[in-house]
Motif scaffolding. Sequence first.
Motif, PDB file in Angstrom:
ATOM      1  N   ALA A   1       0.836  -1.201   0.000  1.00 18.47           N
ATOM      2  CA  ALA A   1       0.000   0.000   0.000  1.00 18.47           C
ATOM      3  C   ALA A   1       0.874   1.255   0.000  1.00 18.47           C
ATOM      4  O   ALA A   1       0.635   2.193  -0.769  1.00 18.47           O
ATOM      5  N   PHE A   2       1.945   1.252   0.822  1.00 24.03           N
ATOM      6  CA  PHE A   2       2.862   2.393   0.862  1.00 24.03           C
ATOM      7  C   PHE A   2       3.635   2.521  -0.445  1.00 24.03           C
ATOM      8  O   PHE A   2       3.803   3.600  -0.988  1.00 24.03           O
TER       9      PHE A   2
ATOM     10  N   TYR B   1       2.912   1.702  -3.503  1.00 24.48           N
ATOM     11  CA  TYR B   1       2.217   2.275  -4.649  1.00 24.48           C
ATOM     12  C   TYR B   1       1.836   3.725  -4.407  1.00 24.48           C
ATOM     13  O   TYR B   1       1.752   4.505  -5.348  1.00 24.48           O
ATOM     14  N   ALA B   2       1.658   4.083  -3.122  1.00 24.19           N
ATOM     15  CA  ALA B   2       1.377   5.485  -2.830  1.00 24.19           C
ATOM     16  C   ALA B   2       2.599   6.353  -3.138  1.00 24.19           C
ATOM     17  O   ALA B   2       2.470   7.506  -3.533  1.00 24.19           O
TER      18      ALA B   2
END
Lengths: 185, 177
Positions: free
Chosen positions: A96-97, A99-100
């Motif tokens: 999640a991090f 791709y952010a």
Amino acid sequence: MMIYAKLFWEFFQTGLFAVGGGMATLPFLYDISDRTGWFTHAQLADMIAVSESTPGPIGINMATYSGYLTAGIPGAIISTLGLITPSIIVILIIAAFLYAFRDNEYVNGAFYGLRPASAAMITAAGLIVARVVFFGVDFANGVNLKAAVLAVVLLLLTHVITFTKKLHPVVFILLAAVVGVVFKF
Amino acid sequence: MRLLADLFLTFAKMGAVTFGGGYAMLPILQREIVDNKHWGTDEELADYYALGQCTPGVIAVNVATFIGRKTAGNIGGVIATLGVVFPSVVIITLLAGVIQAYSSLEWVKNAFGGIRVCVCVLIFNAVIKLFAKAIIDKKTLCIYLLVLAGAVFLNVSPVVFVICAGVAGVILKVIAK
């Protein structure tokens, strides 16, 4: 019921703290063996041999096998789920991090350094396997000629001969197994 | 739903034909994920392997979770992971009863002697492919050679190499500019 909860918890901890791949779970398995007596050290040695010679990731095979020894088929499933649960949680958070921050120059810089490191670590792992395959336990024994010839043939089949180049890797694995049986590797 | 079924089956298939752990899975991942399904690139596989080295758990599982998540969200990550472990659970459970006898048979040992040679060649081929994507200039070649020497000659955790290489990448790419 208690045994399943304990089994899940032991393998959950193994999955959470064993960093660096399947073989990294081994010290944890020895520890579980010492504390719980679910399986013996001798059984663990067999487990490694079996896990390496059956399909699938080694760490998973060892967890399944020790779970089976401890509590039968439900044990096999529960220990495997215990092992993979922390991985899934940690990876989903990291992803999640990742791709952010995909376009962040620091993240890109880190991967610029990580990719060659990753290639190098895979090369090193391959060299360790190659050493055992081609030289056995001791370099003094000289090179294993049968293995060297098979390796050259496989290299030709996977790089030079157009007809076989695009075949699925499992074809070459099966071929190598047959050659191994016929020529007594 | 069909994508999830596809993820599960693709990863189950890969779990069933991989002998020897996470590294041996790389050539099969390159073929299935990059060439056939287009769920990722060679560069992404290199990234996932690097992260899989320094995150907890089995590398094959970590890579499966990454690709599954990228393809179909968090549930995809879970499904791909269950797929990759499914054949192990079935095969080991089936074999556990007869396993002692099976692994000491002469022809089984010989077959695995041959398979190990093949696994070497397949890892070599996978590394060549990865090398071409990851080593793009002299600096990355230096990192490759340093980490290779370290991994072969020093007895330290891969976590150390991953952290050093990541920091080196940031310094070379961002701060040096």
